[in-house]
Design a protein around this motif. Structure first.
Motif, PDB file in Angstrom:
ATOM      1  N   MET A   1      65.852 -25.000  -5.392  1.00  0.00           N
ATOM      2  CA  MET A   1      66.272 -25.135  -6.776  1.00  0.00           C
ATOM      3  C   MET A   1      65.687 -23.981  -7.569  1.00  0.00           C
ATOM      4  N   LEU A   2      66.426 -23.483  -8.565  1.00  0.00           N
ATOM      5  CA  LEU A   2      66.001 -22.286  -9.279  1.00  0.00           C
ATOM      6  C   LEU A   2      66.223 -22.435 -10.752  1.00  0.00           C
ATOM      7  N   ILE A   3      65.218 -22.060 -11.512  1.00  0.00           N
ATOM      8  CA  ILE A   3      65.361 -22.027 -12.956  1.00  0.00           C
ATOM      9  C   ILE A   3      64.910 -20.665 -13.416  1.00  0.00           C
ATOM     10  N   CYS A   4      65.553 -20.095 -14.389  1.00  0.00           N
ATOM     11  CA  CYS A   4      65.161 -18.783 -14.860  1.00  0.00           C
ATOM     12  C   CYS A   4      64.861 -18.804 -16.335  1.00  0.00           C
ATOM     13  N   CYS A   5      64.013 -17.884 -16.728  1.00  0.00           N
ATOM     14  CA  CYS A   5      63.718 -17.677 -18.118  1.00  0.00           C
ATOM     15  C   CYS A   5      63.035 -16.355 -18.290  1.00  0.00           C
ATOM     16  N   PRO A   6      62.893 -15.760 -19.489  1.00  0.00           N
ATOM     17  CA  PRO A   6      62.325 -14.474 -19.739  1.00  0.00           C
ATOM     18  C   PRO A   6      61.148 -14.445 -20.693  1.00  0.00           C
ATOM     19  N   LYS A   7      60.251 -13.475 -20.589  1.00  0.00           N
ATOM     20  CA  LYS A   7      59.097 -13.331 -21.471  1.00  0.00           C
ATOM     21  C   LYS A   7      58.710 -11.871 -21.610  1.00  0.00           C
ATOM     22  N   MET A   8      58.230 -11.402 -22.770  1.00  0.00           N
ATOM     23  CA  MET A   8      57.924 -10.004 -22.949  1.00  0.00           C
ATOM     24  C   MET A   8      56.574  -9.775 -23.551  1.00  0.00           C
ATOM     25  N   ALA A   9      56.059  -8.592 -23.300  1.00  0.00           N
ATOM     26  CA  ALA A   9      54.794  -8.249 -23.905  1.00  0.00           C
ATOM     27  C   ALA A   9      55.052  -7.210 -24.947  1.00  0.00           C
ATOM     28  N   ARG A  10      55.044  -5.948 -24.538  1.00  0.00           N
ATOM     29  CA  ARG A  10      55.177  -4.863 -25.493  1.00  0.00           C
ATOM     30  C   ARG A  10      56.599  -4.674 -25.968  1.00  0.00           C
ATOM     31  N   LEU A  11      57.534  -4.722 -25.064  1.00  0.00           N
ATOM     32  CA  LEU A  11      58.913  -4.428 -25.438  1.00  0.00           C
ATOM     33  C   LEU A  11      59.801  -5.657 -25.278  1.00  0.00           C
ATOM     34  N   PHE A  12      60.334  -5.849 -24.085  1.00  0.00           N
ATOM     35  CA  PHE A  12      61.236  -6.963 -23.863  1.00  0.00           C
ATOM     36  C   PHE A  12      60.665  -7.846 -22.760  1.00  0.00           C
ATOM     37  N   THR A  13      60.448  -9.115 -23.067  1.00  0.00           N
ATOM     38  CA  THR A  13      59.798  -9.997 -22.106  1.00  0.00           C
ATOM     39  C   THR A  13      60.733 -11.102 -21.646  1.00  0.00           C
ATOM     40  N   ASN A  14      60.641 -11.443 -20.381  1.00  0.00           N
ATOM     41  CA  ASN A  14      61.433 -12.526 -19.819  1.00  0.00           C
ATOM     42  C   ASN A  14      60.617 -13.268 -18.763  1.00  0.00           C
ATOM     43  N   SER A  15      61.047 -14.492 -18.448  1.00  0.00           N
ATOM     44  CA  SER A  15      60.384 -15.275 -17.403  1.00  0.00           C
ATOM     45  C   SER A  15      61.432 -15.941 -16.528  1.00  0.00           C
ATOM     46  N   ILE A  16      61.124 -16.061 -15.256  1.00  0.00           N
ATOM     47  CA  ILE A  16      61.988 -16.786 -14.325  1.00  0.00           C
ATOM     48  C   ILE A  16      61.122 -17.765 -13.536  1.00  0.00           C
ATOM     49  N   ILE A  17      61.579 -19.003 -13.450  1.00  0.00           N
ATOM     50  CA  ILE A  17      60.861 -20.034 -12.710  1.00  0.00           C
ATOM     51  C   ILE A  17      61.709 -20.446 -11.511  1.00  0.00           C
ATOM     52  N   GLN A  18      61.131 -20.423 -10.311  1.00  0.00           N
ATOM     53  CA  GLN A  18      61.828 -20.844  -9.106  1.00  0.00           C
ATOM     54  C   GLN A  18      61.065 -21.978  -8.435  1.00  0.00           C
ATOM     55  N   LEU A  19      61.806 -22.942  -7.919  1.00  0.00           N
ATOM     56  CA  LEU A  19      61.218 -24.064  -7.206  1.00  0.00           C
ATOM     57  C   LEU A  19      61.589 -23.949  -5.727  1.00  0.00           C
ATOM     58  N   LEU A  20      60.604 -24.064  -4.855  1.00  0.00           N
ATOM     59  CA  LEU A  20      60.841 -23.917  -3.419  1.00  0.00           C
ATOM     60  C   LEU A  20      59.977 -24.934  -2.687  1.00  0.00           C
ATOM     61  N   SER A  21      60.621 -25.807  -1.911  1.00  0.00           N
ATOM     62  CA  SER A  21      59.879 -26.853  -1.195  1.00  0.00           C
ATOM     63  C   SER A  21      60.275 -26.873   0.271  1.00  0.00           C
ATOM     64  N   ASP A  22      59.499 -27.600   1.064  1.00  0.00           N
ATOM     65  CA  ASP A  22      59.778 -27.695   2.487  1.00  0.00           C
ATOM     66  C   ASP A  22      61.092 -28.427   2.748  1.00  0.00           C
ATOM     67  N   GLU A  23      61.569 -29.203   1.772  1.00  0.00           N
ATOM     68  CA  GLU A  23      62.817 -29.951   1.944  1.00  0.00           C
ATOM     69  C   GLU A  23      64.039 -29.084   1.676  1.00  0.00           C
ATOM     70  N   ASP A  24      63.840 -27.954   1.036  1.00  0.00           N
ATOM     71  CA  ASP A  24      64.967 -27.074   0.701  1.00  0.00           C
ATOM     72  C   ASP A  24      64.510 -25.632   0.850  1.00  0.00           C
ATOM     73  N   CYS A  25      64.168 -25.253   2.066  1.00  0.00           N
ATOM     74  CA  CYS A  25      63.564 -23.947   2.325  1.00  0.00           C
ATOM     75  C   CYS A  25      64.659 -22.892   2.524  1.00  0.00           C
ATOM     76  N   MET A  26      65.286 -22.511   1.429  1.00  0.00           N
ATOM     77  CA  MET A  26      66.359 -21.524   1.465  1.00  0.00           C
ATOM     78  C   MET A  26      66.080 -20.440   0.434  1.00  0.00           C
ATOM     79  N   ASP A  27      66.749 -19.290   0.606  1.00  0.00           N
ATOM     80  CA  ASP A  27      66.578 -18.206  -0.356  1.00  0.00           C
ATOM     81  C   ASP A  27      66.906 -18.699  -1.759  1.00  0.00           C
ATOM     82  N   SER A  28      66.045 -18.384  -2.714  1.00  0.00           N
ATOM     83  CA  SER A  28      66.271 -18.784  -4.099  1.00  0.00           C
ATOM     84  C   SER A  28      66.414 -17.534  -4.946  1.00  0.00           C
ATOM     85  N   PHE A  29      67.643 -17.113  -5.171  1.00  0.00           N
ATOM     86  CA  PHE A  29      67.893 -15.930  -5.982  1.00  0.00           C
ATOM     87  C   PHE A  29      68.320 -16.376  -7.368  1.00  0.00           C
TER      88      PHE A  29
END
Length: 328
Positions: A1-29
């Protein structure tokens, strides 16, 4: 499962949150995310499980930008909710990085996430700050830096709780079709330039406007963020909604659980309900005895138990690095 988000410091900030577990061990792009403030630049974060004999022994991580070159700095934080249960072993994996990325080229982080064990449930968060074009680019100016320099910018007023907030009609029309309709039709607001708001507090309105201007706002409680979401929803201010919902997910703890769960079920937010189910599954005893949880309605409590039974486990934080890769 994948969630994304963004965050910035000096200029433009973003954040990405990814969830990865043994029950769903697949590439999370992650899906491509816009770098706010740089309209043509997007970025992606990738977590790739490394398998040996049908077991995941490590997680490799990658980052890339599309739309032009950029210097990217930030952190990757990886938290395993299984390990988090045992304080003796709980230690978030935190790394800092600085990359000089070419357009479309995937860049791998030097150090893998290891020590997974047979059961794991990682939340991996990549917080990144972007300098489009690299170090030769001149720092941009943000919208809020112009506000207040010229009183002529303000040509309308929001009246709320017997207080006034000076605003610009064009800016409000840009961020909200509801405000746009007020100012571009034969309405009382278009004639007087005054918008009366009676169903939200001054603090909520000011927080949302500051957030849209690009000014940092302090979200201390779920109640504050929920009120901001409700204001954005009523006036159809869409861009902040995802980040505010992400804040609720990241701050869904035993202490804040009742307020967030009540909002999730009262508003049919299935994604947030799933997060609440994970937290409930992990903290069943603490939550069942918590005074705020006991005050929830019977319908909501029943739904929470159902979500908890369906949930596996929850996770939280993340962070990554490559050119400069420092563990903490």
């Amino acid at each position: 499962m994948l969630i994304c988000c963004p965050k910035m410091a000096r200029l433009f900030t973003n954040s990405i949150i990814q969830l990865l577990s043994d029950e769903d061990c697949m590439d999370s792009f992650s899906s491509p995310r816009e770098v706010h403030g740089s309209p043509h630049l997007k970025w992606e974060f990738l977590a790739v499980p490394q398998m040996e004999k049908e077991e995941c022994v490590a997680i490799k991580t990658y980052i890339r930008v599309v739309g032009g070159p950029a210097t990217v700095t930030g952190t990757v934080v990886a938290v395993d909710s299984y390990a988090q249960r045992d304080e003796r072993w709980y230690r978030p994996k935190i790394r800092r990085f600085k990359f000089h990325l070419e357009n479309g080229k995937k860049h791998g982080f030097k150090r893998d996430i290891r020590g997974l064990g047979p059961r794991f449930d990682y939340t991996i968060t990549c917080n990144a700050t972007f300098l489009p074009g690299g170090t030769k680019t001149v720092d941009p100016t943000t919208i809020h830096e112009f506000i207040g320099l010229d009183s002529g910018f303000f040509d309308a007023t929001i009246k709320v709780e017997e207080r006034e907030i000076k605003v610009n009609r064009g800016f409000l029309s840009m961020i909200s079709p509801v405000f746009g309709a007020m100012f571009h039709h034969n309405t009382e607001e278009s004639k007087t330039g005054i918008i009366n708001i009676t169903d939200f507090t001054h603090k909520t309105v000011k927080n949302v406007l500051d957030y849209c201007y690009g000014v940092n706002t302090t979200h201390n409680t779920p109640a504050t963020v929920i009120d901001m979401i409700r204001f954005c929803d009523k006036y159809i201010i869409k861009p902040p909604m995802e980040k505010l919902h992400t804040w609720l997910k990241r701050n869904c703890t035993v202490k804040n659980f009742a307020a967030i769960a009540d909002y999730a079920w009262q508003n049919g937010d299935e994604s947030l309900q799933g997060k609440c189910g994970q937290v409930f599954n992990q903290n069943l005893e603490k939550l069942c005895g918590h005074p705020d949880f006991i005050q929830l309605g019977a319908t909501v409590v029943a739904a929470i138990f159902k979500a908890g039974a369906a949930a596996s486990t929850t996770r939280f934080q993340p962070s990554h690095s490559a050119d400069e890769d420092d563990d903490e």
